[in-house]
Motif scaffolding. Sequence first.
Motif, PDB file in Angstrom:
ATOM      1  N   ASN A  83      -2.817  48.852  88.305  1.00  0.00           N
ATOM      2  CA  ASN A  83      -2.131  48.427  89.372  1.00  0.00           C
ATOM      3  C   ASN A  83      -2.655  46.941  88.724  1.00  0.00           C
ATOM      4  O   ASN A  83      -3.630  46.858  88.506  1.00  0.00           O
ATOM      5  N   ILE A  84      -1.430  45.654  89.538  1.00  0.00           N
ATOM      6  CA  ILE A  84      -2.210  44.568  89.423  1.00  0.00           C
ATOM      7  C   ILE A  84      -0.916  43.844  90.275  1.00  0.00           C
ATOM      8  O   ILE A  84       0.236  44.398  90.812  1.00  0.00           O
ATOM      9  N   LYS A  85      -1.722  43.340  91.313  1.00  0.00           N
ATOM     10  CA  LYS A  85      -0.976  42.662  92.391  1.00  0.00           C
ATOM     11  C   LYS A  85      -0.567  41.174  92.214  1.00  0.00           C
ATOM     12  O   LYS A  85      -1.958  40.125  92.264  1.00  0.00           O
ATOM     13  N   TYR A  86       0.136  40.941  93.375  1.00  0.00           N
ATOM     14  CA  TYR A  86       0.367  39.445  93.702  1.00  0.00           C
ATOM     15  C   TYR A  86       0.434  39.078  95.018  1.00  0.00           C
ATOM     16  O   TYR A  86       1.539  39.143  95.976  1.00  0.00           O
ATOM     17  N   ARG A  87      -0.796  38.737  95.549  1.00  0.00           N
ATOM     18  CA  ARG A  87      -0.189  38.337  96.895  1.00  0.00           C
ATOM     19  C   ARG A  87       0.627  37.031  97.180  1.00  0.00           C
ATOM     20  O   ARG A  87       0.142  35.698  96.913  1.00  0.00           O
ATOM     21  N   PHE A  88       1.241  36.819  98.250  1.00  0.00           N
ATOM     22  CA  PHE A  88       2.253  35.528  98.815  1.00  0.00           C
ATOM     23  C   PHE A  88       2.441  35.251 100.108  1.00  0.00           C
ATOM     24  O   PHE A  88       2.284  36.187 100.613  1.00  0.00           O
ATOM     25  N   MET A  89       2.815  34.090 100.348  1.00  0.00           N
ATOM     26  CA  MET A  89       2.978  34.113 101.927  1.00  0.00           C
ATOM     27  C   MET A  89       1.345  34.778 102.866  1.00  0.00           C
ATOM     28  O   MET A  89       2.389  35.196 103.745  1.00  0.00           O
ATOM     29  N   GLU A  90       0.554  34.626 102.488  1.00  0.00           N
ATOM     30  CA  GLU A  90      -0.758  35.044 102.741  1.00  0.00           C
ATOM     31  C   GLU A  90      -0.338  36.897 103.724  1.00  0.00           C
ATOM     32  O   GLU A  90      -0.726  37.683 103.067  1.00  0.00           O
ATOM     33  N   LYS A  91       0.800  37.416 103.775  1.00  0.00           N
ATOM     34  CA  LYS A  91       1.209  38.427 104.369  1.00  0.00           C
ATOM     35  C   LYS A  91       1.591  40.023 103.535  1.00  0.00           C
ATOM     36  O   LYS A  91       2.223  40.432 103.610  1.00  0.00           O
ATOM     37  N   ASN A  92       2.133  39.374 102.254  1.00  0.00           N
ATOM     38  CA  ASN A  92       2.773  39.959 101.904  1.00  0.00           C
ATOM     39  C   ASN A  92       2.317  40.067 100.074  1.00  0.00           C
ATOM     40  O   ASN A  92       1.674  38.963  99.242  1.00  0.00           O
ATOM     41  N   VAL A  93       2.143  41.435  99.862  1.00  0.00           N
ATOM     42  CA  VAL A  93       1.494  41.757  97.892  1.00  0.00           C
ATOM     43  C   VAL A  93       2.983  42.104  97.332  1.00  0.00           C
ATOM     44  O   VAL A  93       3.619  43.375  97.532  1.00  0.00           O
ATOM     45  N   PHE A  94       3.100  42.022  96.034  1.00  0.00           N
ATOM     46  CA  PHE A  94       4.060  43.043  95.398  1.00  0.00           C
ATOM     47  C   PHE A  94       3.427  43.144  93.993  1.00  0.00           C
ATOM     48  O   PHE A  94       1.958  42.430  94.025  1.00  0.00           O
ATOM     49  N   GLN A  95       3.206  44.290  93.765  1.00  0.00           N
ATOM     50  CA  GLN A  95       2.503  45.451  92.914  1.00  0.00           C
ATOM     51  C   GLN A  95       3.382  45.795  91.442  1.00  0.00           C
ATOM     52  O   GLN A  95       4.477  46.325  91.913  1.00  0.00           O
ATOM     53  N   GLY A  96       2.610  45.930  90.621  1.00  0.00           N
ATOM     54  CA  GLY A  96       3.423  47.041  89.433  1.00  0.00           C
ATOM     55  C   GLY A  96       2.400  47.866  89.279  1.00  0.00           C
ATOM     56  O   GLY A  96       0.562  47.347  89.514  1.00  0.00           O
ATOM     57  N   PHE A  97       2.713  49.111  89.032  1.00  0.00           N
ATOM     58  CA  PHE A  97       2.010  50.094  88.918  1.00  0.00           C
ATOM     59  C   PHE A  97       1.858  51.435  88.068  1.00  0.00           C
ATOM     60  O   PHE A  97       3.118  51.901  87.466  1.00  0.00           O
ATOM     61  N   ILE A  98       1.133  51.975  87.671  1.00  0.00           N
ATOM     62  CA  ILE A  98       1.424  52.942  86.920  1.00  0.00           C
ATOM     63  C   ILE A  98       0.137  54.196  87.595  1.00  0.00           C
ATOM     64  O   ILE A  98      -0.835  53.839  87.978  1.00  0.00           O
ATOM     65  N   THR A  99       0.992  55.229  88.112  1.00  0.00           N
ATOM     66  CA  THR A  99      -0.261  56.555  89.024  1.00  0.00           C
ATOM     67  C   THR A  99       0.089  57.895  88.767  1.00  0.00           C
ATOM     68  O   THR A  99       1.248  57.551  88.017  1.00  0.00           O
ATOM     69  N   LEU A 100      -0.376  59.183  89.397  1.00  0.00           N
ATOM     70  CA  LEU A 100       0.072  60.197  89.198  1.00  0.00           C
ATOM     71  C   LEU A 100      -0.201  60.413  90.872  1.00  0.00           C
ATOM     72  O   LEU A 100      -0.467  60.259  91.656  1.00  0.00           O
ATOM     73  N   ASP A 101       0.789  61.786  90.607  1.00  0.00           N
ATOM     74  CA  ASP A 101       1.381  62.477  92.056  1.00  0.00           C
ATOM     75  C   ASP A 101       1.534  63.531  91.841  1.00  0.00           C
ATOM     76  O   ASP A 101       2.224  63.953  90.779  1.00  0.00           O
ATOM     77  N   GLY A 102       1.211  64.455  93.011  1.00  0.00           N
ATOM     78  CA  GLY A 102       2.141  65.810  92.673  1.00  0.00           C
ATOM     79  C   GLY A 102       1.565  67.487  93.564  1.00  0.00           C
ATOM     80  O   GLY A 102       1.294  66.308  95.145  1.00  0.00           O
ATOM     81  N   PHE A 103       1.846  68.119  93.670  1.00  0.00           N
ATOM     82  CA  PHE A 103       1.508  69.830  94.369  1.00  0.00           C
ATOM     83  C   PHE A 103       1.148  70.334  94.303  1.00  0.00           C
ATOM     84  O   PHE A 103       1.321  70.312  93.186  1.00  0.00           O
ATOM     85  N   PHE A 104       0.683  70.970  94.902  1.00  0.00           N
ATOM     86  CA  PHE A 104      -0.393  72.565  94.727  1.00  0.00           C
ATOM     87  C   PHE A 104      -0.248  73.198  95.714  1.00  0.00           C
ATOM     88  O   PHE A 104      -0.435  73.291  96.560  1.00  0.00           O
ATOM     89  N   ALA A 105       0.143  74.589  95.650  1.00  0.00           N
ATOM     90  CA  ALA A 105       0.592  75.553  97.628  1.00  0.00           C
ATOM     91  C   ALA A 105       0.243  77.497  96.000  1.00  0.00           C
ATOM     92  O   ALA A 105       0.728  77.289  94.786  1.00  0.00           O
ATOM     93  N   ASN A 106      -0.363  78.046  97.350  1.00  0.00           N
ATOM     94  CA  ASN A 106       0.269  79.365  97.216  1.00  0.00           C
ATOM     95  C   ASN A 106       1.828  79.595  97.300  1.00  0.00           C
ATOM     96  O   ASN A 106       2.041  78.678  98.602  1.00  0.00           O
ATOM     97  N   ILE A 107       1.694  80.788  96.330  1.00  0.00           N
ATOM     98  CA  ILE A 107       3.309  81.314  96.905  1.00  0.00           C
ATOM     99  C   ILE A 107       2.858  82.868  97.942  1.00  0.00           C
ATOM    100  O   ILE A 107       2.571  83.483  96.844  1.00  0.00           O
ATOM    101  N   GLN A 108       2.574  83.387  99.082  1.00  0.00           N
ATOM    102  CA  GLN A 108       2.070  84.661  99.954  1.00  0.00           C
ATOM    103  C   GLN A 108       3.177  85.149  99.043  1.00  0.00           C
ATOM    104  O   GLN A 108       4.495  84.832  99.464  1.00  0.00           O
TER     105      GLN A 108
END
Length: 298
Positions: free
Chosen positions: A192-217
């Motif tokens: 990602n790339i982040k920009y902090r402004f007005m001390e308590k605020n952060v804006f970012q652009g990102f690329i990421t992975l997500d997902g899940f895995f589970a057994n099927i009983q």
Amino acid sequence: MSHKYILFLVILIFTITIQAQLSDLARVEYTFFPQRNSDNSFRRLRIFAKYPIKLNDKSSYLVPGIEYRNVNFIYRDQTSFDTNDLERFSSFEGSLIYTFKLENDWRFAAQAGAIVASNFAGKGINDEDLLFTGSLLFLKDKTEKTNLKPWRLILGVRYSTTAGRPFPLPFVNYYREFRPDWSFVLGVPKSNIKYRFMEKNVFQGFITLDGFFANIQNNQSFTDIITSEEKIANNISMTIVLAGLGYERYLTNHLVLYSYAGFTVVNDIRLRNNDQEDVLTINDQNSLYVRAGLKFKL
């Protein structure tokens, strides 16, 4: 997309927890992921907490942690089988981290965890519901001692029995502040790339992975509509790669309210058999992705 590439991404998804284990002590998070050109949707509630226990005056810590995930997968595509047992999955994880300082600003961390992930459609917990993970990490942190351009480097390996491979995979994460209020992260599973402004605020652009895995009983037997072949699904897995924008609001120095929105560039939800072979692709069309929550971090 080849089966080996999908499997590689699945392994990397589990490295997402490494970043949280090193900085976040608690989090409550909700994800909404509707499926394009379908009435399907993916909704996940995630809650975790960790508590550092100081062992000595040399900055050695033991960090036990627990995590709960509830996944509601609304499955409305036309199928030849009943999807009721495929719409609710849960996972419970217990983890333990041991970390201590090394020379030259390096820190070592070892993590071990056990996960129970299933639709719990049968009675109790069986062997297929249980997964194990482990990580070895080396971290060099120069964010406090370097005045000009603070940076942090994390190198390590991660292993999960989910992957079905007898070897660990590497983990790399590099953070750097390159201008006042600007920083970036290069690595996997997130850059990602982040920009902090007005001390308590952060804006970012990102690329990421997500997902899940589970057994099927009880497994899921069905007839392939195209080939008329009888198949059995033993587990469900979702792998996505997404790009988007995020906003963080620091309510205090450690309490952060955040939200992320993006669009997937890889979207693969599938049922798999015991040999980790795909038996049915549920949806692979790229879609909107929204995630928001509250976290307490160091």
